[in-house]
Design a protein around this motif. Structure first.
Motif, short mmCIF file in Angstrom:
data_model
loop_
_atom_site.label_atom_id
_atom_site.label_comp_id
_atom_site.label_asym_id
_atom_site.label_seq_id
_atom_site.Cartn_x
_atom_site.Cartn_y
_atom_site.Cartn_z
N PHE A 151 0.82 -1.21 0.00
CA PHE A 151 0.00 0.00 0.00
C PHE A 151 0.85 1.26 0.00
CE2 PHE A 151 0.88 -1.16 4.35
CZ PHE A 151 1.16 0.03 4.97
N MET A 152 0.20 2.37 -0.38
CA MET A 152 0.77 3.73 -0.29
C MET A 152 -0.08 4.52 0.70
SD MET A 152 3.00 6.04 -1.54
CE MET A 152 3.48 5.55 -3.20
N GLY A 153 0.54 5.35 1.52
CA GLY A 153 -0.15 6.00 2.63
C GLY A 153 -1.29 6.90 2.25
N ASP A 154 -1.23 7.53 1.08
CA ASP A 154 -2.27 8.48 0.71
C ASP A 154 -3.43 7.84 -0.03
OD1 ASP A 154 -0.86 7.86 -1.53
OD2 ASP A 154 -0.80 9.92 -2.32
N ARG A 155 -3.46 6.51 -0.12
CA ARG A 155 -4.47 5.85 -0.94
C ARG A 155 -5.37 4.91 -0.15
NH1 ARG A 155 -0.50 4.02 -5.96
NH2 ARG A 155 0.35 6.11 -6.38
N THR A 156 -5.19 4.79 1.15
CA THR A 156 -5.98 3.81 1.91
C THR A 156 -6.09 4.21 3.36
OG1 THR A 156 -6.18 1.45 2.40
CG2 THR A 156 -3.98 2.41 2.52
N ARG A 157 -6.90 3.42 4.12
CA ARG A 157 -7.09 3.62 5.55
C ARG A 157 -6.64 2.38 6.30
NH1 ARG A 157 -13.29 4.87 6.12
NH2 ARG A 157 -13.29 2.88 4.95
N ALA A 158 -6.36 2.55 7.60
CA ALA A 158 -5.82 1.44 8.39
C ALA A 158 -6.79 0.27 8.45
CB ALA A 158 -5.49 1.94 9.80
N GLN A 159 -8.07 0.54 8.69
CA GLN A 159 -9.05 -0.56 8.79
C GLN A 159 -9.21 -1.30 7.47
OE1 GLN A 159 -9.53 2.65 9.46
NE2 GLN A 159 -11.62 3.37 8.92
N ASP A 160 -9.04 -0.59 6.34
CA ASP A 160 -9.11 -1.27 5.04
C ASP A 160 -7.94 -2.20 4.86
OD1 ASP A 160 -11.42 0.12 4.43
OD2 ASP A 160 -10.34 1.78 3.47
N LEU A 161 -6.76 -1.79 5.26
CA LEU A 161 -5.58 -2.63 5.12
C LEU A 161 -5.73 -3.95 5.86
CD1 LEU A 161 -2.72 0.02 5.47
CD2 LEU A 161 -3.45 -1.14 3.37
N LEU A 162 -6.21 -3.88 7.10
CA LEU A 162 -6.39 -5.09 7.90
C LEU A 162 -7.43 -6.00 7.25
CD1 LEU A 162 -6.32 -3.52 11.48
CD2 LEU A 162 -4.60 -5.03 10.48
N ALA A 163 -8.50 -5.41 6.74
CA ALA A 163 -9.54 -6.21 6.10
C ALA A 163 -9.01 -6.88 4.83
CB ALA A 163 -10.74 -5.34 5.78
N TRP A 164 -8.21 -6.14 4.03
CA TRP A 164 -7.69 -6.71 2.79
C TRP A 164 -6.67 -7.81 3.09
CZ3 TRP A 164 -6.54 -1.23 0.42
CH2 TRP A 164 -7.76 -0.62 0.08
N ALA A 165 -5.79 -7.59 4.05
CA ALA A 165 -4.80 -8.62 4.40
C ALA A 165 -5.49 -9.87 4.95
CB ALA A 165 -3.81 -8.06 5.41
N ASP A 166 -6.54 -9.66 5.74
CA ASP A 166 -7.29 -10.79 6.29
C ASP A 166 -7.95 -11.59 5.15
OD1 ASP A 166 -8.46 -12.30 8.49
OD2 ASP A 166 -10.36 -11.35 7.92
N ALA A 167 -8.53 -10.88 4.19
CA ALA A 167 -9.16 -11.55 3.05
C ALA A 167 -8.13 -12.33 2.25
CB ALA A 167 -9.85 -10.52 2.18
N ALA A 168 -6.92 -11.76 2.05
CA ALA A 168 -5.87 -12.46 1.31
C ALA A 168 -5.41 -13.71 2.06
CB ALA A 168 -4.70 -11.51 1.07
N MET A 169 -5.35 -13.61 3.41
CA MET A 169 -4.96 -14.78 4.20
C MET A 169 -5.97 -15.91 4.04
SD MET A 169 -5.78 -16.44 7.27
CE MET A 169 -6.59 -15.22 8.25
N TYR A 170 -7.28 -15.58 4.08
CA TYR A 170 -8.30 -16.62 3.91
C TYR A 170 -8.27 -17.20 2.49
CZ TYR A 170 -10.48 -16.18 8.45
OH TYR A 170 -10.72 -16.21 9.81
N GLN A 171 -7.88 -16.41 1.52
CA GLN A 171 -7.72 -16.92 0.17
C GLN A 171 -6.58 -17.93 0.10
OE1 GLN A 171 -9.82 -16.25 -2.31
NE2 GLN A 171 -8.68 -17.70 -3.64
N ALA A 172 -5.49 -17.65 0.85
CA ALA A 172 -4.37 -18.59 0.90
C ALA A 172 -4.82 -19.91 1.53
CB ALA A 172 -3.21 -17.99 1.69
N LYS A 173 -5.63 -19.85 2.58
CA LYS A 173 -6.14 -21.08 3.19
C LYS A 173 -7.04 -21.82 2.22
CE LYS A 173 -5.93 -19.98 8.13
NZ LYS A 173 -5.14 -21.18 8.50
N ALA A 174 -7.85 -21.05 1.48
CA ALA A 174 -8.77 -21.70 0.53
C ALA A 174 -8.00 -22.38 -0.59
CB ALA A 174 -9.73 -20.66 -0.04
N GLU A 175 -6.81 -21.88 -0.87
CA GLU A 175 -6.00 -22.47 -1.95
C GLU A 175 -5.18 -23.66 -1.48
OE1 GLU A 175 -3.73 -19.24 -3.43
OE2 GLU A 175 -5.44 -18.18 -4.33
N GLY A 176 -5.35 -24.08 -0.23
CA GLY A 176 -4.66 -25.28 0.25
C GLY A 176 -3.75 -25.05 1.44
#
Length: 516
Positions: A479-504
């Protein structure tokens, strides 16, 4: 007196104040009134006695007239409370009158010459020694001038008085001399009384000061606050509390040290500069916190207050030292509980939020990319269910240790909760592509490190270590600091983590923002 027993208070010199001077002047009033009475009555009696011969020698009235005018003037000055002026005028006036009378009544053979020594003595008592020396010099010069005038016959023709006039003159001089002598004796007694009173007062003040010093010394000696006194870095006093604080066997051992020996090296320069400011009496904060060293090298946290004083009549610095080591430990424990995970000692979610805000601000300011990774252990629950929380806690502690080995000191590793961890990587590249590659490389390094087998043994009765294999699923967002919010970052990283679990599981997945 031993140095360690020296008082911290210096007595001040007892100079006479305005009240003492006024009291001394008031005490002279009765004697001055007697003198004025003599100055007024004596000329009148002389004129009455010389009345039959004044027609033949009118110059004889000049002396009594001058003395009478002097008496009136002195009386006026006393009435308007100008005591010093009255005394000085009286002394000078009598001296001039005596000199004038001597010129017309026989010069050095004049009976009034005996008044000079009395006048000098009286001036010394009533005014000061310097004034008496001045009058002595004038008298010596006048005597020499009268002798020279008598030799050169410069003096006016002397009137040959009759036996009666001569008797009156002699009697007047004797009476005036007697008055002055009585005045001198009374002034002497008065001064002596004042000296005794002053001595008694000073003795009482000294006693009161000693009692005050004794109370202050006792207060310092029995104070629970550690107190040191030093002069130019050399200790000259230490109370028992200071001896105990620094772990010295006795005061002499502590006094053999320099102040620099008792200050932590990291705080030494600041404390030395503070001492200089105290000596220069600059306006500084009354208290400061620092780290000191005991004689065995242990570090103690202290609150210090320094004050410039006089010690043994020389400038010194009085230092009060309050031990705040326990308070600092408690503050650290409170901070740990507030911002760190009790099990792994990693930052908790509260401290993570603060660090994330700082990274966003720095990224926006510098224009660089950063990365946030959300980690979740893949097979943590079976370990807890099969072997209990003791081994589960041991695994989490080991995971935390491995994570810190995989990142820089400027990066943040936090426990998000349960078996979830967050890794925050600030200040990557200015380019998104390069930053993404750096973040993925770090994530793969973490995945490989955490996937290595764990040897766990946290039970006191366990016979052998427990080997456990645990993988991790990682979600990454760049991420870049002027393009996002802290709560969005956590939500996006959490979603990516669950995608990794879904992929095996046991893999890294990069979050991709959906196309607009």
């Amino acid at each position: 007196m031993k140095k360690n027993d020296a008082t911290l208070i210096e007595p001040s010199s007892a100079a006479p104040n305005a009240s003492d001077l006024l009291q001394a002047q008031q005490s002279l009033l009765p004697l001055l009134r007697y003198l004025v009475a003599a100055l007024l009555l004596t000329p009148i009696l002389i004129v009455l006695a010389l009345r039959p011969v004044l027609t033949h020698a009118p110059v004889n009235i000049l002396g009594p007239s001058a003395i009478f005018v002097l008496g009136l003037t002195t009386w006026y000055l006393i009435s308007v409370h100008k005591i010093n002026a009255a005394i000085e005028l009286g002394m000078v006036g009598i001296w001039l009158a005596v000199t004038g009378i001597a010129i017309f009544t026989g010069a050095l053979q004049s009976p009034v010459m005996v008044v000079y020594p009395v006048m000098i003595l009286l001036t010394g008592w009533l005014v000061n020694v310097r004034y008496a020396k001045l009058m002595t010099g004038l008298t010596v010069v006048t005597t020499l001038v009268l002798w020279l005038a008598e030799q050169r016959q410069w003096l006016p023709v002397q009137f040959a008085p009759s036996a009666a006039v001569y008797a009156v003159n002699q009697t007047s001089v004797v009476v005036l001399s007697e008055v002055l002598i009585v005045f001198v004796v009374r002034v002497f007694k008065l001064r002596l009384k004042q000296l005794y009173e002053t001595r008694a007062r000073l003795k009482m003040q000294a006693l009161a000061l000693k009692q005050s010093e004794d109370r202050y010394r006792a207060m310092i000696e029995w104070s629970p606050e550690a107190i040191l006194v030093h002069r130019q870095g050399t200790l000259v006093y230490a109370n028992p509390a200071a001896v105990k604080l620094f772990g010295a066997p006795d005061a002499a051992t502590l006094l053999a040290k320099k102040t620099s020996d008792l200050i932590h090296p990291d705080d030494r320069a600041a404390q030395i500069e503070r001492m200089k400011s105290i000596i220069r009496q600059e306006n500084i904060a009354p208290f400061t916190e620092a780290r000191f060293l005991t004689l065995d090298g242990a570090v103690i946290d202290v609150q210090v207050q320094g004050t410039a004083i006089d010690f043994d009549r020389e400038p010194a610095i009085h230092v009060s030292i309050h031990d705040i080591t326990e308070r600092k430990k408690l503050e650290h424990e409170i901070r740990q509980l507030a911002f760190y995970d009790a099990l792994t000692q990693l930052p908790n979610r509260r401290l993570l939020d603060d660090r994330l805000k700082q990274v966003l601000s720095a990224s926006k300011r510098h224009g660089s990319y950063s990365a946030l990774m959300f980690l979740d252990l893949d097979n943590f629950k079976p370990l807890n269910d099969s072997h209990g929380h003791v081994f589960g806690d041991a695994l989490l502690i080991e995971v935390a240790a491995r994570l810190k080995q995989c990142v820089r000191e400027t990066d943040t590793v936090a426990r998000f909760g349960g078996d979830e961890f967050i890794v925050l990587i600030p200040e990557l590249s200015l380019l998104q592509t390069e930053s993404t590659k750096q973040a993925m490389d770090i994530a793969e390094k973490i995945r490989n490190t955490l996937s290595a087998p764990y040897s766990l043994n946290r039970q006191p009765l366990a016979i052998a270590d427990l080997t456990h294999q645990c993988t991790v699923s990682v979600g990454v967002v760049v991420f870049m600091g002027d393009r996002t919010r802290a709560q969005d970052l956590l939500a996006w990283a959490d979603a990516a983590m669950y995608q990794a679990k879904a992929e095996g599981r046991n893999r890294v997945h990069l979050f991709q923002e959906p196309a607009a």
